[in-house]
Design a protein around this motif. Structure first.
Motif, PDB file in Angstrom:
ATOM      1  N   VAL A   1      13.017 -10.086  -1.979  1.00 50.39           N
ATOM      2  CA  VAL A   1      13.324 -10.970  -3.030  1.00 50.39           C
ATOM      3  C   VAL A   1      11.842 -11.372  -3.908  1.00 50.39           C
ATOM      4  O   VAL A   1      11.928 -12.256  -4.833  1.00 50.39           O
ATOM      5  N   ALA A   2      10.661 -10.816  -3.435  1.00 49.27           N
ATOM      6  CA  ALA A   2       9.485 -11.417  -3.838  1.00 49.27           C
ATOM      7  C   ALA A   2       8.326 -10.367  -3.351  1.00 49.27           C
ATOM      8  O   ALA A   2       8.463  -9.581  -2.679  1.00 49.27           O
ATOM      9  N   LEU A   3       7.106 -10.604  -4.233  1.00 53.14           N
ATOM     10  CA  LEU A   3       5.739  -9.634  -3.994  1.00 53.14           C
ATOM     11  C   LEU A   3       4.823 -10.493  -3.412  1.00 53.14           C
ATOM     12  O   LEU A   3       4.522 -11.720  -3.883  1.00 53.14           O
ATOM     13  N   GLY A   4       4.128 -10.006  -2.328  1.00 48.34           N
ATOM     14  CA  GLY A   4       3.184 -10.853  -1.681  1.00 48.34           C
ATOM     15  C   GLY A   4       3.464 -10.946  -0.277  1.00 48.34           C
ATOM     16  O   GLY A   4       4.525 -10.462   0.250  1.00 48.34           O
ATOM     17  N   GLU A   5       2.533 -11.474   0.663  1.00 45.11           N
ATOM     18  CA  GLU A   5       1.491 -12.444  -0.169  1.00 45.11           C
ATOM     19  C   GLU A   5       0.227 -11.371  -0.540  1.00 45.11           C
ATOM     20  O   GLU A   5      -0.053 -10.683   0.180  1.00 45.11           O
ATOM     21  N   THR A   6      -0.137 -11.992  -1.789  1.00 46.42           N
ATOM     22  CA  THR A   6      -1.123 -11.249  -2.290  1.00 46.42           C
ATOM     23  C   THR A   6      -2.164 -12.569  -2.916  1.00 46.42           C
ATOM     24  O   THR A   6      -2.023 -13.661  -2.672  1.00 46.42           O
ATOM     25  N   GLY A   7      -3.603 -11.803  -3.183  1.00 47.68           N
ATOM     26  CA  GLY A   7      -4.326 -12.968  -3.797  1.00 47.68           C
ATOM     27  C   GLY A   7      -5.936 -12.736  -3.275  1.00 47.68           C
ATOM     28  O   GLY A   7      -6.243 -11.522  -3.027  1.00 47.68           O
ATOM     29  N   LEU A   8      -6.637 -13.526  -3.096  1.00 52.36           N
ATOM     30  CA  LEU A   8      -8.054 -13.603  -2.984  1.00 52.36           C
ATOM     31  C   LEU A   8      -8.253 -14.588  -1.623  1.00 52.36           C
ATOM     32  O   LEU A   8      -7.765 -15.535  -1.725  1.00 52.36           O
TER      33      LEU A   8
ATOM     34  N   CYS B   1      12.974 -11.464   2.627  1.00 52.83           N
ATOM     35  CA  CYS B   1      11.684 -11.074   2.729  1.00 52.83           C
ATOM     36  C   CYS B   1      10.923 -10.775   1.442  1.00 52.83           C
ATOM     37  O   CYS B   1      11.519 -10.628   0.413  1.00 52.83           O
ATOM     38  N   SER B   2       9.785 -10.677   1.675  1.00 50.29           N
ATOM     39  CA  SER B   2       8.821 -10.167   0.566  1.00 50.29           C
ATOM     40  C   SER B   2       8.229  -8.781   1.018  1.00 50.29           C
ATOM     41  O   SER B   2       8.084  -8.520   2.195  1.00 50.29           O
ATOM     42  N   VAL B   3       7.629  -8.263  -0.027  1.00 44.03           N
ATOM     43  CA  VAL B   3       6.722  -6.827   0.047  1.00 44.03           C
ATOM     44  C   VAL B   3       5.527  -6.971  -0.415  1.00 44.03           C
ATOM     45  O   VAL B   3       5.367  -7.571  -1.508  1.00 44.03           O
ATOM     46  N   GLY B   4       4.452  -7.011   0.535  1.00 44.17           N
ATOM     47  CA  GLY B   4       3.012  -6.963  -0.178  1.00 44.17           C
ATOM     48  C   GLY B   4       2.106  -6.828   0.634  1.00 44.17           C
ATOM     49  O   GLY B   4       2.191  -6.531   1.988  1.00 44.17           O
ATOM     50  N   VAL B   5       0.937  -6.925   0.138  1.00 41.53           N
ATOM     51  CA  VAL B   5      -0.419  -6.734   1.212  1.00 41.53           C
ATOM     52  C   VAL B   5      -1.290  -7.735   0.901  1.00 41.53           C
ATOM     53  O   VAL B   5      -1.796  -8.231  -0.091  1.00 41.53           O
ATOM     54  N   HIS B   6      -1.668  -8.631   1.998  1.00 41.15           N
ATOM     55  CA  HIS B   6      -2.551  -9.813   2.118  1.00 41.15           C
ATOM     56  C   HIS B   6      -3.895  -9.337   1.674  1.00 41.15           C
ATOM     57  O   HIS B   6      -4.093  -8.124   2.065  1.00 41.15           O
TER      58      HIS B   6
ATOM     59  N   GLN C   1      -9.881  -6.633  -3.137  1.00 44.64           N
ATOM     60  CA  GLN C   1      -8.959  -7.945  -3.465  1.00 44.64           C
ATOM     61  C   GLN C   1      -8.525  -8.068  -4.923  1.00 44.64           C
ATOM     62  O   GLN C   1      -7.309  -8.185  -4.926  1.00 44.64           O
ATOM     63  N   LYS C   2      -9.414  -8.123  -5.918  1.00 40.48           N
ATOM     64  CA  LYS C   2      -8.974  -8.542  -7.111  1.00 40.48           C
ATOM     65  C   LYS C   2      -7.932  -7.373  -7.501  1.00 40.48           C
ATOM     66  O   LYS C   2      -7.046  -7.541  -8.304  1.00 40.48           O
ATOM     67  N   LYS C   3      -8.444  -6.138  -7.327  1.00 41.12           N
ATOM     68  CA  LYS C   3      -7.567  -4.627  -7.673  1.00 41.12           C
ATOM     69  C   LYS C   3      -6.229  -4.809  -7.154  1.00 41.12           C
ATOM     70  O   LYS C   3      -5.097  -4.676  -7.826  1.00 41.12           O
ATOM     71  N   SER C   4      -5.854  -5.190  -5.862  1.00 37.92           N
ATOM     72  CA  SER C   4      -4.831  -5.261  -5.305  1.00 37.92           C
ATOM     73  C   SER C   4      -3.982  -6.612  -5.703  1.00 37.92           C
ATOM     74  O   SER C   4      -2.748  -6.459  -6.402  1.00 37.92           O
ATOM     75  N   PHE C   5      -4.432  -7.574  -6.096  1.00 42.70           N
ATOM     76  CA  PHE C   5      -3.966  -8.653  -6.500  1.00 42.70           C
ATOM     77  C   PHE C   5      -3.383  -8.487  -8.090  1.00 42.70           C
ATOM     78  O   PHE C   5      -2.260  -8.713  -8.538  1.00 42.70           O
ATOM     79  N   ARG C   6      -4.079  -7.653  -8.916  1.00 47.23           N
ATOM     80  CA  ARG C   6      -3.615  -7.333 -10.236  1.00 47.23           C
ATOM     81  C   ARG C   6      -2.336  -6.359 -10.180  1.00 47.23           C
ATOM     82  O   ARG C   6      -1.415  -6.307 -11.001  1.00 47.23           O
ATOM     83  N   ILE C   7      -2.550  -5.365  -8.979  1.00 47.65           N
ATOM     84  CA  ILE C   7      -1.382  -4.492  -8.872  1.00 47.65           C
ATOM     85  C   ILE C   7      -0.154  -5.254  -8.595  1.00 47.65           C
ATOM     86  O   ILE C   7       1.054  -4.908  -9.125  1.00 47.65           O
TER      87      ILE C   7
END
Length: 259
Positions: free
Chosen positions: A89-96, A58-63, A108-114
């Motif tokens: 094993v991964a980060l995300g999904e994240t992005g814009l 799995c991954s961990v992250g905030v869409h 969205q941009k702030k979360s992406f950069r984190i």
């Protein structure tokens, strides 16, 4: 063996019959699955699925849709702590995502950069969602890469060619979903033809985006075979060769997983 590099097994359409979904994937030759985190408040359920099956990580992250609702929770320290689990094993999904804009663009941009900062610090790959945000996605990836390298994948790629080109320049992979089988996806098929096979992954993004000939049904990992067959056709190679290459690509990128 095929790998479904991006699915959402905790979503009700799949979790309600998970054993059967996993069994059908095995019958279809899908040997591994990566189930994706989209909300920290639901991460325990995502991780529990990975813990329950030897061939699921799995991954961990905030869409990006959740960038506002989980703004107070998304910190590098929080994400790092959650990546310590061997199944993460991964980060995300994240992005814009500027198509729906369920969260303000600045958040969205702030979360992406984190997420990127966490990927850089942990060495884990980043899973990037981008929709109607090509320019900002490219700019953020470039700006952040100049601070220090990180790896990752553009998941469910359906953007303009420049996103693929600039992402591959910094070492990213490009993951292809069932969209590539859709009648109206001619531009995407043209892009896939240009992407080196050594940079390709395949995915379902299930329970969404079921490929032809499964359109109208709830998508699931076993259906990645149809996406892979279309990609093999576009690349002019045998489906078994495409499966072997994309599987190697998967384990090269998500290298915390032991084969």
């Amino acid at each position: 063996m095929l790998v479904d590099s991006h699915c959402h097994l905790n979503f009700e359409q799949l979790s309600s019959e998970l054993d059967a979904v996993v069994a059908r994937a095995a019958d279809a030759g899908v040997g591994h699955m990566l189930t994706i985190g989209t909300k920290l408040r639901e991460f325990d359920a995502v991780r529990a699925i990975a813990e329950a099956y030897p061939n699921i990580h799995c991954s961990v992250g905030v869409h990006p849709h959740e960038a506002e609702s989980e703004a107070d929770e998304v910190t590098t320290a929080k994400l790092i702590s959650l990546t310590q689990h061997p199944k993460v094993v991964a980060l995300g999904e994240t992005g814009l995502d500027y198509y729906y804009e369920h969260a303000p663009r600045d958040l969205q941009k702030k979360s992406f950069r984190i997420h990127i900062a966490t990927a850089r610090e942990t060495g884990l790959p980043l899973i990037v969602h981008t929709r109607n945000a090509d320019r900002d996605t490219i700019d953020i990836l470039r700006e952040e890469y100049e601070k220090g390298p990180f790896t990752g994948v553009i998941h469910c790629f359906s953007s303009g060619w420049e996103v693929a080109e600039k992402s591959m320049e910094i070492g990213f992979y490009i993951s292809i979903s069932g969209i590539v089988t859709f009648k109206a996806a001619g531009d995407l098929r043209d892009h896939v033809a240009k992407i080196p096979v050594e940079k390709l992954l395949v995915e379902t993004d299930s329970p969404y985006l079921a490929p032809v000939p499964k359109r109208g049904k709830s998508n699931e990992p076993s259906f990645v075979t149809h996406t892979a067959a279309k990609v093999a056709e576009i690349k002019g190679i045998d489906p078994d060769q495409l499966a072997a290459i994309t599987t190697d690509n998967f384990f090269n990128l998500f290298n915390k997983i032991e084969r």
